[in-house]
Design an enzyme around this catalytic site. Structure first.
Site: not given
Ligand code: ADP
Ligand code: ASP
Ligand code: MG
Length: 812
Positions: A552, A664, A679
């Site tokens: 998720t 996303e 990231k």
């Protein structure tokens, strides 16, 4: 002469008894046979249940008796014709007697051990009589009351055999007996006064061994519902398999520690006469089963694993015991006088405590007796009051040649530790035939499977997955597992099962592994879920080598990782939130993962399936150090700026990126640069730097108004409104012959992300589609960086990255 014993399930109904008769017919062709039978199916349980009910309500007792009657009359109906009348007469009179006993229990409100023994003997008395007559319809067979032959003391429910009298009885009876087949009831015996006694629950095996020894049988065969003695209880350990040959001592240890397939006292009489025992399956008679003998042909150092549930530990502890003899003597004496069986003993070498394991049913009484025995020492505070711990189990690893191998106990305990099974006490007999450990009862299944894998399944490793999030990525992931399962099993000896799945509404579990062809339907019909209930179910299912997988992008899911890691359950996630949360949280997760020996892997947090984090880890672990990272890390932004120009609208390009699965679920997270910042943050942390998300400067290109939108609809509307702004950005770059790339940089401890104009001579210039690229500048790659490049977004590559993490765990 051979002795064949058939257990309760082998004689549970007419159909099964026919199988038994065929086996006996075959065995008796060449020699005389003594057949020992148990009560039909669950009859002994029913007889006892009726007796206990009779104390309270005679109608309930009679109802249970009715079930018993029906079963016996049905068997007579099915299997006996010529002697039916005579058989019915005897059986009816036995059942009438039984009914009178229940009435007596009801009237007197009394159920002594003597009466219990009498009542429970009816199971074998009836079964042996009926089977003998059914056999006699087919071949020469006769019935003999076991009670008349096996002589015991007065312990009605667990009688001790007087072998001298018993052996004489048996030999003199069989010397005169001319019948080819003699059928006897197991379990029942009598004392000197002729009163009925019994040999303990499961005691028919023992009866058969007594006959085999007295008659010097060539073999004792125990026929049951499994094809032999297994490496572990096959009902608990799916991978268990029959042991081909095993020694008497080993079989005794296994049965003593809970392998119900053989009643523990059974071995002794046969061992004394060296009579081989064969355990066979009534429902698969061709199967060779297990041979128990003196010199088994079996070089495995560990032969089997067994366990006993419902154990309590009783601890006698205190400084006042040190150096003073007699404490253990008094402890054992107290318990043995009251016939409390000690299953397990350990004493710390400091002599500061003695610890014994007893059956939980005996624990309260044992405490009371021992508190009394040691009352003076307790009053004087020389020792503490007796400590009782309940709900424990003992597991034992058994094998005679274990003593010749070093490190087996190390393997045992480290395997248990790896799977978070807490060991409460340990005992290793000096003969080293077994190593046993006391653990929590709730961990028994997991412990057995862990040890079975450790000692018997090195060749195939099991991995049990619990998958939350079955949207885009999750769905592909399940499809990939389904497709690769067979290959992994055959080539990597890796057995991957998905045990639990959940979306935000429902969850579905199957302890044998979910059928991945039909998981959608199963999930739709599953039960409602919350993160808590899913976690509870995972823990309750108690599987070894468990992995929790988060597919998720949900913050709440990212907050439960620690609870899994603390249970030694590995976590694999494509959700970046945990690793990009506070540094303290990131660090805690890493520490907990190390402490509980559970992997925490998140390769897909950066560059989807590209091996970026793994490569970085290898660099750092091998002593390299990172100076600079330059990267294009957003597949979505790359897709957007590769497709956006003066002929397209920004809105449409973003919508296309979302449709392709490159963003996303909330595309603003990508467009605002937050995703890229997360990231580079993760890469910086993995490089060994302590850094927070707020430390990263984000040169966002979205207008303030777009950044402030609260949902996807407003977000898209605002993109259309700001089309001019986006066209300007494009034009500025285009005028300089540059391309727009959203670049993340980490240089000497500082990180930034933002849109940059990239000229044609730069490695980023030709980056296509949704590709990612990372340049690592390190001690070993100071000028020519280590470059990783490839597809960095999309459900398929992300799913394969998750899969790769799962394989990493398997290979650990
Ligand atoms: P019977 O009625 O034939 O005497 P039991 O129920 O007493 O049969 O014993 C057989 C059962 O023992 C098997 O069905 C199995 O569930 C259980 N069992 C426990 N441990 C083992 C083991 N190590 N090997 C085989 N069976 C075992
Ligand atoms: N019928 C007895 C019991 O159920 C004895 C046996 O089956 O071994 O315990
Ligand atoms: Mg049995």
């Amino acid at each position: 002469m051979k002795v064949l014993k058939f257990g309760g399930s082998s004689v549970a109904n007419s159909e099964n008894i026919k199988k038994v008769l065929a086996i006996v017919a075959n065995a008796s062709k060449e020699q005389k046979v003594a057949v020992v039978v148990s009560a039909f199916g669950k009859t002994t349980d029913n007889l006892l249940a009726a007796a206990n009910s009779a104390l309270v309500d005679i109608t309930i007792a009679k109802n249970i008796l009715e079930t018993i009657k029906e079963l016996h009359y049905q068997v007579i109906d099915d299997l006996i014709s010529s002697q039916k009348k005579e058989v019915l007469e005897v059986v009816t009179s036995l059942l009438d007697r039984l009914c009178s006993i229940y009435e007596g229990v009801f009237l007197l409100q009394e159920l002594s051990d003597k009466t219990i023994a009498k009542v429970s003997s009816f199971g074998e008395r009836l079964s042996s009589f009926i089977i003998a007559n059914a056999a006699n319809e087919l071949f020469d067979a006769a019935h003999k009351e076991s009670k008349a032959l096996i002589s015991t003391n007065n312990e009605y429910l667990n009688a001790q055999v007087n072998f001298k009298i018993t052996n004489q009885n048996i030999t003199s009876f069989f010397d005169k007996n001319k019948h080819q087949v003699t059928v006897l009831g197991g379990f029942i015996s009598s004392n000197i006064k002729g009163e009925t006694t019994t040999l303990g629950r499961g005691g028919s095996d023992f009866s058969a061994s007594i006959y085999a020894a007295a008659l010097n049988a060539v073999e004792l065969q125990i026929w049951t519902d499994v094809p032999g003695m297994f490496t572990a209880n096959p009902r608990v350990v799916k991978q268990a398999y029959p042991i081909s040959e095993i020694s008497y001592e080993e079989a005794m240890e296994l049965s003593h520690f809970g392998a119900k397939v053989l009643y523990p006292p059974t071995i002794q009489p046969s061992l004394r006469k060296e009579i081989p025992i064969r355990i066979k399956n009534t429902f698969d008679p061709e199967n060779v089963g297990t041979l128990i003998c003196n010199n088994p042909n079996n070089s495995d150092e560990v032969k089997g694993i067994s366990h006993i549930e419902d154990i309590s530990l009783i601890t006698l502890e205190g400084g006042g015991m040190i150096g003073i003899p007699g404490f253990s003597k008094r402890l054992f004496e107290t318990l043995s006088l009251e016939k409390i069986n000690i299953v397990f003993i350990t004493q710390a070498s400091s002599e500061h405590s003695i610890c014994v394991g007893v059956y939980q049913d005996d624990a309260a009484k044992a405490k009371e007796l021992l508190d009394d025995t040691f009352s003076i020492e307790i009053d004087r505070k020389k020792i503490k009051p007796i400590i009782v711990e309940n709900d424990l189990a003992i597991i034992a690893v058994v094998g005679e040649s274990m003593k010749n191998y070093q490190g087996l106990s190390g393997q045992m305990f480290s395997a248990l530790g790896r799977n978070n099974v807490n060991v409460r006490a340990i005992a290793q007999g000096s003969s080293e035939k077994n190593i046993s450990a006391v653990i929590n009862k709730s961990n028994a299944k997991k412990a057995l499977n862990t040890l079975h894998e450790q000692f018997f399944e090195e060749k195939t490793k099991q991995l049990n997955l619990f998958v939350t999030g079955v949207g885009n990525v999750g769905e592909r992931f399940l499809a990939q597992i389904q497709q690769q399962r067979k290959f992994l099993k055959e080539n990597l000896k890796l057995n991957i099962k998905v045990i639990g799945i959940a979306n935000s509404r429902k969850m579905f579990f199957d302890n044998d592994g979910i059928d991945l062809e039909n998981w959608k339907k199963s999930l739709e019909n599953g039960e409602p879920t919350t993160l808590k209930s899913f976690h509870e179910k995972v823990i309750a299912s108690n599987h070894i080598n468990s992995v929790f997988i988060d597919n998720t992008a949900n913050e709440e899911v990212s907050e439960v990782y620690e609870t899994y890691l603390r249970e030694s359950i590995s976590v694999v996630t494509c959700n970046k939130i945990a690793c990009a949360s506070s540094f303290d949280n990131y660090k805690t997760l890493k520490q907990v993962s190390r402490k509980y020996n559970a992997s925490f892997l998140f390769e897909t947090n950066v560059g989807a399936g590209l091996p970026i984090i793994d490569t970085l880890k290898n660099l750092i672990n091998s002593g390299d150090s990172v100076h600079k990272i330059q990267a294009v890390l957003s597949g979505s932004l790359n897709f957007v700026f590769n497709n956006f120009n003066d002929k397209a609208t920004f809105h449409d390009v973003v919508a296309a990126a979302q449709k392709e699965g490159y963003t996303e679920p909330d595309p603003k997270i990508d467009l605002s640069g937050v995703d890229v910042a997360r990231k580079i943050l993760i890469l910086a942390r993995e490089s060994g730097y302590k850094i927070e998300l707020e430390d990263i400067s984000n040169n966002a290109f979205l207008p303030e108004e777009t950044l402030n939108t609260k949902n996807n609809e407003d977000f898209y509307a605002s993109l259309t409104k700001s089309e001019g702004h986006f066209q300007n950005i494009y034009k500025e770059a285009n005028d300089k012959d540059c391309r727009l790339k959203y670049v993340a940089e980490f240089i000497n401890g500082k990180a930034n992300v933002g849109l940059q104009h990239i000229a044609s001579d730069h490695p980023f210039y030709n980056l296509e589609g949704s590709d990612n690229i990372v340049l690592f500048f390190t001690d070993r790659y100071p000028e020519n960086p280590l470059i990783i490049k490839g597809a960095g977004a999309g459900a398929d590559v992300t799913a394969s990255g998750i899969f790769a993490d799962v394989i990493r765990i398997a290979n650990k």
